[in-house]
Design a protein around this motif. Structure first.
Motif, PDB file in Angstrom:
ATOM      1  N   LEU A 134       8.633 -22.457   6.951  1.00  0.00           N
ATOM      2  CA  LEU A 134       9.602 -21.816   7.840  1.00  0.00           C
ATOM      3  C   LEU A 134      10.994 -22.415   7.707  1.00  0.00           C
ATOM      4  CD1 LEU A 134       7.463 -21.452  11.118  1.00  0.00           C
ATOM      5  CD2 LEU A 134       7.882 -19.731   9.339  1.00  0.00           C
ATOM      6  N   ARG A 135      11.090 -23.754   7.826  1.00  0.00           N
ATOM      7  CA  ARG A 135      12.426 -24.376   7.834  1.00  0.00           C
ATOM      8  C   ARG A 135      12.283 -25.887   7.827  1.00  0.00           C
ATOM      9  NH1 ARG A 135      11.013 -22.412  12.765  1.00  0.00           N
ATOM     10  NH2 ARG A 135      10.870 -23.909  14.479  1.00  0.00           N
ATOM     11  N   ASN A 136      13.403 -26.557   7.641  1.00  0.00           N
ATOM     12  CA  ASN A 136      13.511 -27.996   7.872  1.00  0.00           C
ATOM     13  C   ASN A 136      14.331 -28.204   9.131  1.00  0.00           C
ATOM     14  OD1 ASN A 136      12.148 -28.943   5.506  1.00  0.00           O
ATOM     15  ND2 ASN A 136      13.956 -28.395   4.304  1.00  0.00           N
ATOM     16  N   GLU A 137      13.954 -29.215   9.937  1.00  0.00           N
ATOM     17  CA  GLU A 137      14.741 -29.507  11.130  1.00  0.00           C
ATOM     18  C   GLU A 137      14.385 -30.897  11.646  1.00  0.00           C
ATOM     19  OE1 GLU A 137      13.732 -26.463  13.915  1.00  0.00           O
ATOM     20  OE2 GLU A 137      12.017 -27.564  14.732  1.00  0.00           O
ATOM     21  N   SER A 138      15.244 -31.451  12.494  1.00  0.00           N
ATOM     22  CA  SER A 138      14.960 -32.730  13.126  1.00  0.00           C
ATOM     23  C   SER A 138      13.891 -32.535  14.184  1.00  0.00           C
ATOM     24  CB  SER A 138      16.228 -33.304  13.776  1.00  0.00           C
ATOM     25  OG  SER A 138      17.221 -33.541  12.793  1.00  0.00           O
ATOM     26  N   VAL A 183       9.509 -30.938   8.218  1.00  0.00           N
ATOM     27  CA  VAL A 183       9.322 -29.639   7.596  1.00  0.00           C
ATOM     28  C   VAL A 183       8.416 -28.835   8.537  1.00  0.00           C
ATOM     29  CG1 VAL A 183       7.437 -30.598   6.204  1.00  0.00           C
ATOM     30  CG2 VAL A 183       8.440 -28.410   5.585  1.00  0.00           C
ATOM     31  N   VAL A 184       8.811 -27.587   8.776  1.00  0.00           N
ATOM     32  CA  VAL A 184       8.078 -26.742   9.729  1.00  0.00           C
ATOM     33  C   VAL A 184       7.426 -25.602   8.956  1.00  0.00           C
ATOM     34  CG1 VAL A 184       8.210 -25.423  11.872  1.00  0.00           C
ATOM     35  CG2 VAL A 184       9.846 -27.286  11.439  1.00  0.00           C
ATOM     36  N   SER A 185       6.107 -25.481   9.140  1.00  0.00           N
ATOM     37  CA  SER A 185       5.356 -24.421   8.465  1.00  0.00           C
ATOM     38  C   SER A 185       4.481 -23.691   9.475  1.00  0.00           C
ATOM     39  CB  SER A 185       4.470 -24.994   7.357  1.00  0.00           C
ATOM     40  OG  SER A 185       5.242 -25.577   6.330  1.00  0.00           O
ATOM     41  N   GLU A 186       4.089 -22.497   9.090  1.00  0.00           N
ATOM     42  CA  GLU A 186       3.172 -21.704   9.904  1.00  0.00           C
ATOM     43  C   GLU A 186       1.857 -21.564   9.147  1.00  0.00           C
ATOM     44  OE1 GLU A 186       4.022 -17.665  12.150  1.00  0.00           O
ATOM     45  OE2 GLU A 186       3.604 -17.283  10.028  1.00  0.00           O
ATOM     46  N   GLY A 227       4.676 -23.278   1.552  1.00  0.00           N
ATOM     47  CA  GLY A 227       3.810 -23.691   2.649  1.00  0.00           C
ATOM     48  C   GLY A 227       2.480 -24.225   2.163  1.00  0.00           C
ATOM     49  N   LEU A 228       1.884 -23.536   1.195  1.00  0.00           N
ATOM     50  CA  LEU A 228       0.602 -23.986   0.646  1.00  0.00           C
ATOM     51  C   LEU A 228       0.767 -25.316  -0.092  1.00  0.00           C
ATOM     52  CD1 LEU A 228      -2.372 -23.595  -0.024  1.00  0.00           C
ATOM     53  CD2 LEU A 228      -1.689 -22.172  -1.970  1.00  0.00           C
ATOM     54  N   ARG A 229       1.835 -25.456  -0.850  1.00  0.00           N
ATOM     55  CA  ARG A 229       2.053 -26.704  -1.595  1.00  0.00           C
ATOM     56  C   ARG A 229       2.207 -27.888  -0.639  1.00  0.00           C
ATOM     57  NH1 ARG A 229       6.619 -29.095  -2.396  1.00  0.00           N
ATOM     58  NH2 ARG A 229       7.864 -27.215  -2.025  1.00  0.00           N
TER      59      ARG A 229
END
Length: 248
Positions: free
Chosen positions: A138-142, A149-152, A15-17
């Motif tokens: 968190l995950r990859n998704e469309s 790319v989904v991050s928190e 996530g940080l990267r």
């Protein structure tokens, strides 16, 4: 591809990267100006419109400095808002109120309040600095036409109005597509959607339309951006409290 979690990399490290890479891709613009139309929309669909100008400058070793100046309608004309973003410390923010002819400091504990009656908070109007959050992949998704790319990200500061934010970036360019904001009681408070990206100077992506929807009130605010100009003659002297008083 930047969104793939690398071998032996934790979700926090990934996530940080990713957040750091997204920031690095947008560094080096120097300064720019733009025009904004702000549309305030009620739950019933009634709209009111404001016009304003924006100028931004990068500061070496610190966050960006940003100034908004309202031009229309008459009741807000001359109102100006100055932000000195910082890497880790709370932003410094000041609001110039022409009717009172005075500058009001927005303390960090008040930055979760509404920005000029919109669904954006003062906190939302500052630059999103990587160091102000802890990050977790968190995950990859469309997401619409993109693969995202989904991050928190969780605010590190005690005065944030959010417990966390969930961010969708497109995998190819790491542009912000959507952000979901959760309040301090973990309710899904708001969603911001960025659309119609345009590329400037063959490198810098800027969204033409940003919509913030408040799920608790049903209200929304749309920011339509236009007339970007990079490499102007701005300097840091244009982002002081004295300059804020003189902004017209």
């Amino acid at each position: 591809m930047p969104s793939v979690v690398q071998a032996e990399e934790s979700a926090e490290e990934a996530g940080l990267r990713i957040a750091t890479e997204a920031r690095e891709r947008q560094k080096g613009f120097g300064n720019f100006t733009a025009n904004l139309t702000m549309i305030l929309r009620s739950k019933q669909g009634r709209e009111s419109q404001r016009e304003l100008r924006l100028k931004v400058i990068e500061v070496d070793g610190d966050g960006d400095r940003t100034m908004f100046v309202f031009d229309r309608p008459r009741d807000v004309k001359g109102t100006a808002f100055l932000v000195h973003s910082h890497k880790s410390d709370p932003d410094d923010q000041w609001l110039y109120l022409p009717a009172l002819k005075r500058v009001k400091r927005i303390s960090s504990s008040k930055q979760s309040g509404s920005f000029m009656g919109s669904e954006f908070s003062y906190e939302d109007m500052g630059a999103v600095e990587v160091e102000k959050y802890t990050h977790r992949f968190l995950r990859n998704e469309s997401c619409g036409e993109f693969e995202c790319v989904v991050s928190e990200r969780i605010p590190a500061g005690e005065d944030s109005g959010y417990s966390r934010q969930v961010v969708w970036l497109d995998q190819e360019e790491l542009r912000t597509i959507q952000v979901q904001y959760f309040d301090l009681t973990e309710n899904h408070l708001k969603t911001m959607v960025v659309e119609d990206y345009q590329k400037y100077l063959d490198r810098y992506w800027r969204g033409s339309t940003i919509t913030m929807t408040n799920h608790l009130t049903g209200k929304s605010t749309v920011l339509n951006w236009s007339e970007y100009e990079f490499g102007t003659d701005l300097d840091v002297g244009d982002f002081t409290q004295t300059a804020l008083r003189r902004a017209r």
